[in-house]
Design a protein around this motif. Sequence first.
Motif, PDB file in Angstrom:
ATOM      1  N   GLY A   1       0.811  -1.210   0.000  1.00  0.00           N
ATOM      2  CA  GLY A   1       0.000   0.000   0.000  1.00  0.00           C
ATOM      3  C   GLY A   1       0.846   1.262   0.000  1.00  0.00           C
ATOM      4  N   VAL A   2       1.809   1.335   0.908  1.00  0.00           N
ATOM      5  CA  VAL A   2       2.693   2.494   0.994  1.00  0.00           C
ATOM      6  C   VAL A   2       3.774   2.412  -0.082  1.00  0.00           C
ATOM      7  CG1 VAL A   2       4.321   3.717   2.501  1.00  0.00           C
ATOM      8  CG2 VAL A   2       2.232   2.764   3.452  1.00  0.00           C
ATOM      9  N   GLY A   3       4.098   1.212  -0.502  1.00  0.00           N
ATOM     10  CA  GLY A   3       5.091   1.027  -1.556  1.00  0.00           C
ATOM     11  C   GLY A   3       6.506   0.893  -1.058  1.00  0.00           C
ATOM     12  N   LEU A   4       6.668   0.273   0.117  1.00  0.00           N
ATOM     13  CA  LEU A   4       8.012   0.106   0.665  1.00  0.00           C
ATOM     14  C   LEU A   4       8.856  -0.833  -0.187  1.00  0.00           C
ATOM     15  CD1 LEU A   4       9.725   1.049   3.038  1.00  0.00           C
ATOM     16  CD2 LEU A   4       8.924  -0.915   4.326  1.00  0.00           C
ATOM     17  N   ILE A   5       8.250  -1.876  -0.730  1.00  0.00           N
ATOM     18  CA  ILE A   5       9.004  -2.803  -1.571  1.00  0.00           C
ATOM     19  C   ILE A   5       8.788  -2.453  -3.031  1.00  0.00           C
ATOM     20  CG2 ILE A   5       8.908  -4.667   0.104  1.00  0.00           C
ATOM     21  CD1 ILE A   5       6.852  -6.034  -1.696  1.00  0.00           C
ATOM     22  N   TYR A   6       9.747  -2.836  -3.851  1.00  0.00           N
ATOM     23  CA  TYR A   6       9.672  -2.609  -5.287  1.00  0.00           C
ATOM     24  C   TYR A   6       9.636  -3.963  -5.974  1.00  0.00           C
ATOM     25  CZ  TYR A   6      10.983  -1.299  -9.990  1.00  0.00           C
ATOM     26  OH  TYR A   6      11.001  -1.139 -11.345  1.00  0.00           O
ATOM     27  N   GLN A   7       8.600  -4.197  -6.771  1.00  0.00           N
ATOM     28  CA  GLN A   7       8.496  -5.436  -7.525  1.00  0.00           C
ATOM     29  C   GLN A   7       8.615  -5.119  -8.992  1.00  0.00           C
ATOM     30  OE1 GLN A   7       4.744  -6.928  -5.902  1.00  0.00           O
ATOM     31  NE2 GLN A   7       5.903  -8.642  -5.092  1.00  0.00           N
ATOM     32  N   SER A   8       9.453  -5.865  -9.665  1.00  0.00           N
ATOM     33  CA  SER A   8       9.716  -5.589 -11.072  1.00  0.00           C
ATOM     34  C   SER A   8       9.007  -6.566 -11.991  1.00  0.00           C
ATOM     35  CB  SER A   8      11.219  -5.613 -11.330  1.00  0.00           C
ATOM     36  OG  SER A   8      11.741  -6.882 -10.990  1.00  0.00           O
ATOM     37  N   GLY A   9       7.934  -7.155 -11.545  1.00  0.00           N
ATOM     38  CA  GLY A   9       7.161  -8.036 -12.412  1.00  0.00           C
ATOM     39  C   GLY A   9       7.044  -9.464 -11.905  1.00  0.00           C
ATOM     40  N   ALA A  10       7.907  -9.906 -11.030  1.00  0.00           N
ATOM     41  CA  ALA A  10       7.836 -11.272 -10.511  1.00  0.00           C
ATOM     42  C   ALA A  10       6.904 -11.283  -9.303  1.00  0.00           C
ATOM     43  CB  ALA A  10       9.218 -11.778 -10.128  1.00  0.00           C
ATOM     44  N   ALA A  11       5.606 -11.384  -9.570  1.00  0.00           N
ATOM     45  CA  ALA A  11       4.616 -11.267  -8.500  1.00  0.00           C
ATOM     46  C   ALA A  11       4.679 -12.425  -7.509  1.00  0.00           C
ATOM     47  CB  ALA A  11       3.216 -11.177  -9.095  1.00  0.00           C
ATOM     48  N   TRP A  12       5.202 -13.570  -7.904  1.00  0.00           N
ATOM     49  CA  TRP A  12       5.248 -14.704  -6.986  1.00  0.00           C
ATOM     50  C   TRP A  12       6.353 -14.542  -5.945  1.00  0.00           C
ATOM     51  CZ3 TRP A  12       9.768 -17.499  -7.042  1.00  0.00           C
ATOM     52  CH2 TRP A  12      10.588 -17.307  -8.148  1.00  0.00           C
ATOM     53  N   ILE A  13       7.267 -13.600  -6.157  1.00  0.00           N
ATOM     54  CA  ILE A  13       8.283 -13.310  -5.139  1.00  0.00           C
ATOM     55  C   ILE A  13       7.675 -12.251  -4.244  1.00  0.00           C
ATOM     56  CG2 ILE A  13      10.597 -12.465  -4.688  1.00  0.00           C
ATOM     57  CD1 ILE A  13      11.348 -13.414  -7.478  1.00  0.00           C
ATOM     58  N   ASP A  14       7.181 -12.680  -3.124  1.00  0.00           N
ATOM     59  CA  ASP A  14       6.398 -11.763  -2.315  1.00  0.00           C
ATOM     60  C   ASP A  14       6.714 -11.985  -0.849  1.00  0.00           C
ATOM     61  OD1 ASP A  14       2.855 -10.909  -2.282  1.00  0.00           O
ATOM     62  OD2 ASP A  14       4.621  -9.706  -2.013  1.00  0.00           O
ATOM     63  N   MET A  15       5.800 -11.629   0.019  1.00  0.00           N
ATOM     64  CA  MET A  15       6.027 -11.677   1.458  1.00  0.00           C
ATOM     65  C   MET A  15       6.191 -13.097   1.984  1.00  0.00           C
ATOM     66  SD  MET A  15       3.621  -8.485   2.632  1.00  0.00           S
ATOM     67  CE  MET A  15       3.169  -9.240   4.123  1.00  0.00           C
ATOM     68  N   ALA A  16       5.650 -14.086   1.304  1.00  0.00           N
ATOM     69  CA  ALA A  16       5.827 -15.462   1.763  1.00  0.00           C
ATOM     70  C   ALA A  16       7.295 -15.872   1.700  1.00  0.00           C
ATOM     71  CB  ALA A  16       4.970 -16.416   0.939  1.00  0.00           C
ATOM     72  N   TRP A  17       7.973 -15.473   0.645  1.00  0.00           N
ATOM     73  CA  TRP A  17       9.406 -15.777   0.548  1.00  0.00           C
ATOM     74  C   TRP A  17      10.185 -15.034   1.623  1.00  0.00           C
ATOM     75  CZ3 TRP A  17      11.618 -19.676  -1.655  1.00  0.00           C
ATOM     76  CH2 TRP A  17      11.012 -20.302  -2.726  1.00  0.00           C
ATOM     77  N   SER A  18       9.783 -13.818   1.886  1.00  0.00           N
ATOM     78  CA  SER A  18      10.431 -13.039   2.940  1.00  0.00           C
ATOM     79  C   SER A  18      10.267 -13.723   4.292  1.00  0.00           C
ATOM     80  CB  SER A  18       9.828 -11.635   2.976  1.00  0.00           C
ATOM     81  OG  SER A  18      10.243 -10.943   4.118  1.00  0.00           O
TER      82      SER A  18
END
Length: 112
Positions: free
Chosen positions: A53-70
């Motif tokens: 929402g705030v945009g702290l992370i930057y995703q360049s198109g790989a939507a499956w790399i998300d908070m679960a991996w973190s």
Amino acid sequence: MTFPKIIATMAGGFIFPFLIRLLWGKLVDNFGPIGGWLAAGFIVGTTWTLNHGVGLIYQSGAAWIDMAWSAFIGLFVASALSGDDVGKGIGMVINAILGGILGGFILYCLYF
């Protein structure tokens, strides 16, 4: 990706497992099973809002790399560094990967 985006993405990825490790168990200890639901709502909801929402992370198109991996990487490394048995965790990792593949396949079957 610029250097500030790299730092912000790493901070966003760190916050989620840090809060899980710090707060989830305490909420469950204090409130029982409902504490797990509270933790899921507060921790996951708050960090999702910060990251997406705030945009702290930057995703360049790989939507499956998300908070679960973190969460996986952060909690697995924290457990390994604290002296937990990593061998027991490997079976959980394999089951999580197989469950993700099965879930993805089911969603694929529903939409295509």
